[in-house]
Design an enzyme around this catalytic site. Sequence first.
Site, PDB file in Angstrom:
ATOM      1  N   HIS A 156       0.831  -1.205   0.000  1.00 22.52           N
ATOM      2  CA  HIS A 156       0.000   0.000   0.000  1.00 22.52           C
ATOM      3  C   HIS A 156       0.860   1.246   0.000  1.00 22.52           C
ATOM      4  CE1 HIS A 156      -3.145  -2.848   1.250  1.00 22.52           C
ATOM      5  NE2 HIS A 156      -3.987  -1.956   0.813  1.00 22.52           N
ATOM      6  N   LYS A 182      -0.807   4.771   4.852  1.00 29.09           N
ATOM      7  CA  LYS A 182      -1.758   3.854   5.477  1.00 29.09           C
ATOM      8  C   LYS A 182      -1.418   3.685   6.951  1.00 29.09           C
ATOM      9  CE  LYS A 182      -3.881  -0.704   4.892  1.00 29.09           C
ATOM     10  NZ  LYS A 182      -5.237  -0.112   5.094  1.00 29.09           N
TER      11      LYS A 182
HETATM   12  N1  LIG Z   1     -12.898  -1.122   2.055  1.00 33.67           N
HETATM   13  C1  LIG Z   1     -12.178  -0.654   1.044  1.00 33.67           C
HETATM   14  O1  LIG Z   1     -12.339  -1.064  -0.127  1.00 33.67           O
HETATM   15  C2  LIG Z   1     -11.160   0.388   1.311  1.00 33.67           C
HETATM   16  C3  LIG Z   1     -10.915   0.759   2.597  1.00 33.67           C
HETATM   17  N2  LIG Z   1     -10.008   1.733   2.874  1.00 33.67           N
HETATM   18  C4  LIG Z   1      -9.873   2.115   4.285  1.00 33.67           C
HETATM   19  O2  LIG Z   1     -10.539   3.361   4.441  1.00 33.67           O
HETATM   20  C5  LIG Z   1      -9.917   4.123   5.467  1.00 33.67           C
HETATM   21  C6  LIG Z   1      -9.585   5.492   4.917  1.00 33.67           C
HETATM   22  O3  LIG Z   1      -8.601   5.330   3.911  1.00 33.67           O
HETATM   23  P1  LIG Z   1      -8.074   6.639   3.139  1.00 33.67           P
HETATM   24  O4  LIG Z   1      -9.214   7.356   2.523  1.00 33.67           O
HETATM   25  O5  LIG Z   1      -6.941   6.194   2.288  1.00 33.67           O
HETATM   26  O6  LIG Z   1      -7.505   7.504   4.358  1.00 33.67           O
HETATM   27  P2  LIG Z   1      -7.328   9.088   4.438  1.00 33.67           P
HETATM   28  O7  LIG Z   1      -6.423   9.332   5.588  1.00 33.67           O
HETATM   29  O8  LIG Z   1      -7.010   9.643   3.095  1.00 33.67           O
HETATM   30  O9  LIG Z   1      -8.798   9.612   4.811  1.00 33.67           O
HETATM   31  C7  LIG Z   1      -9.355   9.422   6.084  1.00 33.67           C
HETATM   32  C8  LIG Z   1     -10.204  10.647   6.364  1.00 33.67           C
HETATM   33  O10 LIG Z   1     -10.915  10.429   7.562  1.00 33.67           O
HETATM   34  C9  LIG Z   1     -10.904  11.634   8.312  1.00 33.67           C
HETATM   35  N3  LIG Z   1     -11.096  11.311   9.718  1.00 33.67           N
HETATM   36  C10 LIG Z   1     -10.189  10.801  10.585  1.00 33.67           C
HETATM   37  N4  LIG Z   1     -10.754  10.635  11.793  1.00 33.67           N
HETATM   38  C11 LIG Z   1     -12.028  11.052  11.673  1.00 33.67           C
HETATM   39  C12 LIG Z   1     -13.140  11.160  12.563  1.00 33.67           C
HETATM   40  N5  LIG Z   1     -13.018  10.805  13.861  1.00 33.67           N
HETATM   41  N6  LIG Z   1     -14.310  11.647  12.104  1.00 33.67           N
HETATM   42  C13 LIG Z   1     -14.432  12.012  10.809  1.00 33.67           C
HETATM   43  N7  LIG Z   1     -13.437  11.952   9.896  1.00 33.67           N
HETATM   44  C14 LIG Z   1     -12.255  11.473  10.351  1.00 33.67           C
HETATM   45  C15 LIG Z   1      -9.579  12.299   8.012  1.00 33.67           C
HETATM   46  O11 LIG Z   1      -9.707  13.696   8.159  1.00 33.67           O
HETATM   47  C16 LIG Z   1      -9.356  11.926   6.547  1.00 33.67           C
HETATM   48  O12 LIG Z   1      -9.862  12.929   5.702  1.00 33.67           O
HETATM   49  C17 LIG Z   1      -8.718   3.297   5.920  1.00 33.67           C
HETATM   50  O13 LIG Z   1      -9.081   2.550   7.056  1.00 33.67           O
HETATM   51  C18 LIG Z   1      -8.483   2.325   4.770  1.00 33.67           C
HETATM   52  O14 LIG Z   1      -7.923   1.092   5.193  1.00 33.67           O
HETATM   53  C19 LIG Z   1      -9.288   2.380   1.892  1.00 33.67           C
HETATM   54  C20 LIG Z   1      -9.494   2.028   0.584  1.00 33.67           C
HETATM   55  C21 LIG Z   1     -10.438   0.994   0.192  1.00 33.67           C
HETATM   56  O1  LIG Z   2      -5.721   1.836   3.076  1.00 30.06           O
HETATM   57  C1  LIG Z   2      -5.990   1.543   1.886  1.00 30.06           C
HETATM   58  O2  LIG Z   2      -5.683   2.203   0.885  1.00 30.06           O
HETATM   59  C2  LIG Z   2      -6.770   0.286   1.685  1.00 30.06           C
HETATM   60  N1  LIG Z   2      -7.219  -0.323   2.748  1.00 30.06           N
HETATM   61  C3  LIG Z   2      -8.053  -1.478   2.736  1.00 30.06           C
HETATM   62  C4  LIG Z   2      -7.403  -2.591   3.529  1.00 30.06           C
HETATM   63  O3  LIG Z   2      -6.803  -2.255   4.602  1.00 30.06           O
HETATM   64  O4  LIG Z   2      -7.520  -3.750   3.098  1.00 30.06           O
HETATM   65  C5  LIG Z   2      -8.524  -1.870   1.351  1.00 30.06           C
HETATM   66  C6  LIG Z   2      -7.537  -1.614   0.258  1.00 30.06           C
HETATM   67  O5  LIG Z   2      -6.479  -2.533   0.377  1.00 30.06           O
HETATM   68  C7  LIG Z   2      -7.030  -0.197   0.302  1.00 30.06           C
END
Ligand SMILES: NC(=O)C1=CN([C@@H]2O[C@H](COP(=O)(O)OP(=O)(O)OC[C@H]3O[C@@H](n4cnc5c(N)ncnc54)[C@H](O)[C@@H]3O)[C@@H](O)[C@H]2O)C=CC1
Ligand SMILES: O=C(O)C1=N[C@H](C(=O)O)C[C@H](O)C1
EC number: 1.17.1.8
Length: 265
Positions: free
Chosen positions: A155, A159
């Site tokens: 990643h 992350k």
């Molecule tokens: N299920 C999936 O397919 C995917 C899941 N993810 C997960 O999604 C999460 C976010 O990933 P990204 O967008 O890359 O992170 P990022 O750091 O770019 O965005 C997270 C956002 O959440 C906000 N945030 C943090 N604490 C908060 C709170 N208490 N209340 C409201 N907003 C809050 C931050 O200000 C930030 O804008 C991670 O846990 C990642 O593993 C990421 C990509 C795909």
């Molecule tokens: O943090 C990310 O970017 C992603 N997080 C998810 C995970 O922890 O599996 C999904 C995807 O891999 C992207």
Amino acid sequence: MSIRVAIAGPRGKMGAEAVHTVMKHDKMELVAVLDYKEVGKTLADLEMFPASYTAPIFTDMSELVEATAPDVLVDLTSPHAVYKHTKEALNLNVRPVIGTTGFTDEQLVELSAIAKEKELGCIIAPNFAIGAILMMKFAKEAAKYLPDVEIIEMHHDQKLDAPSGTAVKTAQLIQEVRAQKMQGHPEEKETLKGARGAELDGMRIHSVRLPGLVAHQQVLFGGDGQLLTIRHDSLNRNSFMSGVAFCVEEVMKMDQLVYGLENII
Ligand SMILES: NC(=O)C1=CN([C@@H]2O[C@H](COP(=O)(O)OP(=O)(O)OC[C@H]3O[C@@H](n4cnc5c(N)ncnc54)[C@H](O)[C@@H]3O)[C@@H](O)[C@H]2O)C=CC1
Ligand SMILES: O=C(O)C1=N[C@H](C(=O)O)C[C@H](O)C1
């Protein structure tokens, strides 16, 4: 009748994509967003969104729900915040669609019980990308025949959690068909701590964090004279968006918590 959607984490890499996805969807209405600090009254106040994005910004879940009555909360925030958000949403009768990773097993059990008691749909999806779901399903099938497994997830270097939720979910699916088995030489020694990666039921999981990466995973199966590699690459975050939209519609028909998109596609 449009599905009323709130999004937690709208300024994030995933949250911003989800805002655009919901705004463009003909069956959904973005009624509010949840941030962790005061950043403006509506999304239009943020340079990253157009003036037509008028969804109000809240920092308190109860106030958001009372003011905008969402049907669904999409959470794309942080491992530190997601359990609280999911529990609050359920207790306020809002259906969670959770992409954020980093739950403990105990938290999943507790949230599942709340959803069951309220007969409310809840989807916790470590990965929304159909290719990643297929990778996990194929890995589970392969493990029936090739039980020596190492997962390498890669990643971007922003992350927060390791291993990824996808890697943990992959290993959990494999555990369903693979007896506990330690891998490698029984007397192997790490001369540098961590060299063999994380261990789960004898399987090994390795986490790479580098700028330039998005989300990538390969599952390696070793056998006599052969190696099977199953790999998925998310090249950008569009890969997740059809899954987000699918889950928002699907959760409206559900009355319990489902962990993993492989259970509903
Ligand atoms: N299920 C999936 O397919 C995917 C899941 N993810 C997960 O999604 C999460 C976010 O990933 P990204 O967008 O890359 O992170 P990022 O750091 O770019 O965005 C997270 C956002 O959440 C906000 N945030 C943090 N604490 C908060 C709170 N208490 N209340 C409201 N907003 C809050 C931050 O200000 C930030 O804008 C991670 O846990 C990642 O593993 C990421 C990509 C795909
Ligand atoms: O943090 C990310 O970017 C992603 N997080 C998810 C995970 O922890 O599996 C999904 C995807 O891999 C992207």
